[in-house]
Write an enzyme that holds these catalytic residues in place. Sequence first.
Site, PDB file in Angstrom:
ATOM      1  N   GLN B 622       0.828  -1.204   0.000  1.00  0.00           N
ATOM      2  CA  GLN B 622       0.000   0.000   0.000  1.00  0.00           C
ATOM      3  C   GLN B 622       0.861   1.252   0.000  1.00  0.00           C
ATOM      4  O   GLN B 622       0.606   2.200  -0.732  1.00  0.00           O
ATOM      5  CB  GLN B 622      -0.887   0.014   1.247  1.00  0.00           C
ATOM      6  CG  GLN B 622      -2.113  -0.846   1.133  1.00  0.00           C
ATOM      7  CD  GLN B 622      -3.112  -0.246   0.180  1.00  0.00           C
ATOM      8  OE1 GLN B 622      -3.692   0.793   0.451  1.00  0.00           O
ATOM      9  NE2 GLN B 622      -3.285  -0.859  -0.963  1.00  0.00           N
ATOM     10  N   GLU B 690      -3.044   6.157   1.647  1.00  0.00           N
ATOM     11  CA  GLU B 690      -2.947   7.535   1.169  1.00  0.00           C
ATOM     12  C   GLU B 690      -1.748   8.267   1.748  1.00  0.00           C
ATOM     13  O   GLU B 690      -1.273   9.239   1.155  1.00  0.00           O
ATOM     14  CB  GLU B 690      -4.230   8.285   1.504  1.00  0.00           C
ATOM     15  CG  GLU B 690      -5.414   7.699   0.744  1.00  0.00           C
ATOM     16  CD  GLU B 690      -6.739   8.324   1.122  1.00  0.00           C
ATOM     17  OE1 GLU B 690      -7.506   8.681   0.240  1.00  0.00           O
ATOM     18  OE2 GLU B 690      -7.011   8.453   2.340  1.00  0.00           O
TER      19      GLU B 690
END
Lengths: 168, 731
Positions: B622, B690
């Site tokens: 990620q 993010e």
Amino acid sequence: MPISLKVNGVERTLECDTRVSLLDALRDHLDLPGTKKGCDHGQCGACTILVNGRRINSCLTLAVMHEGDEITTIEGLGGPEDLSPMQRDFVSCDGYQCGYCTPGQIMSATGMLAEARDGMPSHVSESLIGKANLSDAEIAERMSGNLCRCSAYPFIREAIARNTEQSQ
Amino acid sequence: MSDSFTMNEAQPRLLDTTDQGLIGAPLDRPEGALKVSGQATYTAEYHPEGMCHGVLVRATITRGTVTGFDETAAAALPGYLGLFHGPEFLRNPAQGMAGKAPTQPGDRVAYHGQPIALVVAESFETARDAAARIVVHYDEQPGAPVDPETAPSEEPDDRTVQGDLDAAMRKGAATLDRAYTTPGHAAAAMEPHAALAEWEGDHLTLHGALQMIRYNKAELADAIGVKPEQVRVLAPYIGGGFGSKLGISAEHISAALAARALKRPVRVVMARQTVFDAILRRTETAQRLRLAAETDGKLTAIGHEDRISNLEGEGFAEPTAAATQFLYAAPNRLVRKTISRNHRTPSGSVRAPGEAVGMFALECGMDELAETLGICPVELRLRNIPEKHPETGQTFTAHALAQALREGAQAFGWDKRTEPGTRREGEWLIGMGVASAARTNMLIASSARVTLTRDGALVETDMTDIGTGSYAILGQIAGEMLGLPIDKVSVHLADSDLPGASGSGGSFGASSAGSAVFLAARKIRDELAKRLGCAPEDVRVDRGQVTGDNKKAALADLLVEPIAMEASIESGETAKTHFSSGFGAHFAEVAVSEITGEVRVRRILGVFGVGRVLNEKTARSQAVGGMIWGVGSALHEELSHDPRTGHIVGRDLANYHVPSHADIPAKMEVRFLEERDDHANPIQSKGIGELGISGAGAAVINAIHNATGLRVYDFPATPDKIVQGFMEHGR
Ligand code: FES
Ligand code: FES
């Protein structure tokens, strides 16, 4: 129009519209949705398969052009219970996230390794003659037709690198 | 939601005591074998009996009214089944977590490319041909504003004004006042948006490429005018989302309507070009950053103003200055936003809305200010870390910025960084750059059910896995809590009949849904304690054995009756008293060709504090994925609009340049700091997906400066801009 193909070693015949791409023939007519459609325009590599041993974007060719051809798709490489070494390495290296580009990456890598074995150079090869050493830069260059928006690139290449001739 | 747990105070670190070796372990994804063998089934890959195919028709005007459709040429095609349009159609996708239908414009067109009708036929090929033959009649309203510079704009009133920015700028020993621009971005998930709708009586089953099932079900029901109970949404595999699949859009509604009318299953898959036209993009931004500092580098003022754009009536506004509001201390602060109202494809959430573009200004500005002050950019950041949230006064939860900067600098070899433009290898100029990383962390209401039988555990929630690792981590949490090996835990996700979770968005999915699974498993432990005859706080579940209070039993013996528990969580007091954010630091090394202006990223290191890491392997993926997005936005990605119509030009993957293998080095390294965020949630974790992008692009841009001495303010830093810079500097 009737067509016969040899898909993953099995003779398959289908009746299809001349406009059906080889990709859609696999996904929608032969029940082999493992090959993915990311763009339908030859821009992403998700639909990569092997035709007579060479990798191609199956969205860019029509099914009717492949009478008698030998097709290998991800389903032919290995199922969940009998993964090929490359498939296993994609799992252990986390060479994916969403998994959508993955069959294309794996098929492309399979075709790419064969090209390298056959002595095909790439844009970054030091020499046009002799076998290229599949460095990371070579693998990256040769795999750049396969986009991965999840951006698993380093781990995809780690998985591929484990399957080059040098690493065997 | 049944007896919901509210996060009102820091929770004990139970997962640090369970000792099953699962939590945090770099386990392979359980669905991995399916994905690598092509057996994971995505939306477009179900083929119910009698399925027909839909292709969307798009508006070719920017603003006006559809006055009619002529389907004569299409209807002549064998296999043509009809044209569908009407009041239920959507103007644009629902924004994230809307839970209700987005604007349904009737016959109004508000942007070029808006889906206005669906053509259905027996085959995809016929539907595609037929869609091209539909003649649309419009009453066009010309002159729609499409340029954010000149379109009418509005200023929302949630601005920050603290102290006196102008006065501080006048007094500052060093100041910076710069304009930055970023273009629009596309999420460009590899799986095109897709829907498959099937009705049984008045019940709709919809397979959809969707990120937030609970909300999507409500949106869909609202849009087509049925009760939520009549709708079931399924999305077991989703080929990437990045915000683009947060809300329902044209393909879902049109498939549902056509399927109802035709009494047959209808599949609608957007063409890649339609995805660019009709899916919410990231807005372009124009930003002004002002900084003032004392000679020792202490900031006295931060001002961040931005202009973004969206269609009239869309509530979403890219929070460009989100990180600016809390990353650095300064007594004088100004944050102000302007929203241009124009007729481009509407904007919405794309991975790290706000930070992904706002941190270009803030972090490139900090780099430039550091140079003006003659202070190392790592040091300048260290000197400005606030004690408390500078705007709200909230206490920070675990705050890793300083540690990430220090450890990152050391690990990266930051001390080898040279003066700008002085390190050369042939035609290549080499440089290093740094940027902070920050991304707000949230807890969103979530529920989950865990069932424990003698055969193992089953985790059920409508949480999605868009590549983020939900299947892996939710199983790990349950296994860790219940003393089971990972292959004894199965995880069922993304079915709206299951308990509703946050869905995937805002990096909150793992922590939110994970906490619900954790709480359900804790309830099971309580029941096991009861069955064993010990106090709940004394129970230990260890590799199939349950112990407590000097009693001991095999887990199987306590499970003559299976145990099923559901749990829910929502945020509470800690979200008010405390401010939780992921923090980190990006370090990038680039080589810039003096001849072509090409930038090659050589290596990037990201050091992050994300609370408890739930699976080291998927977490790393990620983070790296986000960092690569940062490279994309720094160097290649750019939506362009036709200045006459606002239409997105280059609306495909050959023209919109997402990073490819050749753009990304093998050396993409990530380090997670040992951290627990006690106030975030009961599993002490924070979001990751993010944080990786937030600041990453700025580190690349700052490295370009260090390599060449050039500053780019208009992103992406494409070779033409670098060459222009060389020319201006007489090189
Ligand atoms: S689907 Fe064939 S290259 Fe994208
Ligand atoms: S794994 Fe999602 S696009 Fe590659």
